[in-house]
Write an enzyme that holds these catalytic residues in place. Sequence first.
Site, PDB file in Angstrom:
ATOM      1  N   VAL A 143     -11.073 -11.610   1.938  1.00  0.00           N
ATOM      2  CA  VAL A 143     -11.106 -10.211   1.501  1.00  0.00           C
ATOM      3  C   VAL A 143     -10.275  -9.414   2.498  1.00  0.00           C
ATOM      4  O   VAL A 143     -10.618  -9.320   3.672  1.00  0.00           O
ATOM      5  CB  VAL A 143     -12.552  -9.677   1.432  1.00  0.00           C
ATOM      6  CG1 VAL A 143     -12.557  -8.220   0.980  1.00  0.00           C
ATOM      7  CG2 VAL A 143     -13.391 -10.534   0.490  1.00  0.00           C
ATOM      8  N   LYS A 144      -9.180  -8.827   2.027  1.00  0.00           N
ATOM      9  CA  LYS A 144      -8.203  -8.210   2.934  1.00  0.00           C
ATOM     10  C   LYS A 144      -8.571  -6.736   3.158  1.00  0.00           C
ATOM     11  O   LYS A 144      -8.090  -5.834   2.480  1.00  0.00           O
ATOM     12  CB  LYS A 144      -6.799  -8.349   2.348  1.00  0.00           C
ATOM     13  CG  LYS A 144      -5.673  -8.200   3.358  1.00  0.00           C
ATOM     14  CD  LYS A 144      -4.348  -8.588   2.719  1.00  0.00           C
ATOM     15  CE  LYS A 144      -3.167  -8.345   3.643  1.00  0.00           C
ATOM     16  NZ  LYS A 144      -3.139  -9.264   4.791  1.00  0.00           N
ATOM     17  N   THR A 145      -9.467  -6.527   4.133  1.00  0.00           N
ATOM     18  CA  THR A 145      -9.941  -5.177   4.418  1.00  0.00           C
ATOM     19  C   THR A 145      -9.192  -4.589   5.616  1.00  0.00           C
ATOM     20  O   THR A 145      -8.403  -5.270   6.281  1.00  0.00           O
ATOM     21  CB  THR A 145     -11.448  -5.183   4.740  1.00  0.00           C
ATOM     22  OG1 THR A 145     -11.649  -5.758   6.044  1.00  0.00           O
ATOM     23  CG2 THR A 145     -12.234  -5.962   3.686  1.00  0.00           C
ATOM     24  N   SER A 166      -9.866  -7.667  -3.554  1.00  0.00           N
ATOM     25  CA  SER A 166     -10.458  -7.185  -2.303  1.00  0.00           C
ATOM     26  C   SER A 166     -11.282  -5.926  -2.557  1.00  0.00           C
ATOM     27  O   SER A 166     -12.379  -5.762  -1.997  1.00  0.00           O
ATOM     28  CB  SER A 166      -9.360  -6.896  -1.272  1.00  0.00           C
ATOM     29  OG  SER A 166      -8.679  -8.072  -0.893  1.00  0.00           O
ATOM     30  N   TYR A 195      -9.529  -5.375  10.983  1.00  0.00           N
ATOM     31  CA  TYR A 195      -8.695  -6.447  11.533  1.00  0.00           C
ATOM     32  C   TYR A 195      -8.918  -6.627  13.019  1.00  0.00           C
ATOM     33  O   TYR A 195      -8.041  -7.120  13.728  1.00  0.00           O
ATOM     34  CB  TYR A 195      -7.219  -6.135  11.258  1.00  0.00           C
ATOM     35  CG  TYR A 195      -6.612  -7.009  10.171  1.00  0.00           C
ATOM     36  CD1 TYR A 195      -7.234  -7.165   8.947  1.00  0.00           C
ATOM     37  CD2 TYR A 195      -5.416  -7.680  10.382  1.00  0.00           C
ATOM     38  CE1 TYR A 195      -6.693  -7.962   7.951  1.00  0.00           C
ATOM     39  CE2 TYR A 195      -4.855  -8.481   9.394  1.00  0.00           C
ATOM     40  CZ  TYR A 195      -5.505  -8.618   8.188  1.00  0.00           C
ATOM     41  OH  TYR A 195      -4.976  -9.411   7.206  1.00  0.00           O
TER      42      TYR A 195
END
Length: 283
Positions: free
Chosen positions: A148-150, A54, A153
Amino acid sequence: MIAYVDGTWSTSDEARIPVLDHGLLYGDGVFEGIRFYRGKAFLVEPHLARLEGSARAIALELPHPRAELAALLDEAIARTGLTDGYIRLVVTRGTGALGVSPHTCERPTVIVIAAPLALYPEDAYRDGVVVVTSGLRRAAADALPPQVKTLNYLTSVLASIEARRQGAHEALLLNAQGFIAECTADNVFLVQGGLVRTPAIAHGALAGITRRLVVDLARQEGIEIAEAELTLADAWTADEMFLTGTGAEIVPVRLVDGRPVGSVGRPVTDRVQAAFRRHIDGL
């Protein structure tokens, strides 16, 4: 609740970050949620590998190598005094000037939060949760890819608000083509005729760490499982439906958009839950 910010340990109430941190101002950063059982971080290597991926995707250079981050997680667990719990590892772009360009951010900020976690009440794991379909859509792959864990949210936040306003536990998100992607914080699995299907990563699902484990455990149990394009009709007519995630673990669904899921028990879900619990107990 224990917190760490750039070398300083404190409680979550005492921890501070600068108001010019770009993670706060613009959601510019990445994170991982990691369970720990019996005082050990669970599946830490794949979690840290995903964090690195990410970070590369948003051109963020992590300030610590993987081994140092793993040691930081171990220290956080020890400081909690808990046997089981949850860790949130966050890396932001760091402090910079006002304005979206990160060129003034000199060094990323590292944050660790460790705490107890009970995402759903105990009866939800027995009786199932209620899910509704959100009117929002997962971002297309040619925007910011959902895998992609940004820190951004907001789609999940708004979908969660929708769900709570309708008396549901979770919200189902479709992609731009109308296929099921995932829920706000969980991956989705449907069971029809004994076959388990889950949306592909390319359809907007996060590459969930628990998702991957569940696929492996199901296959070890002799359960047929595959990725597929899934529509709302597939969810409405499924024999069983369950959600997976670091926080949720494995939780069955009893209602989706007001429709009861199945009518003859949850034999496949029960087997998957049992296999997961045996895996945890064997750590």
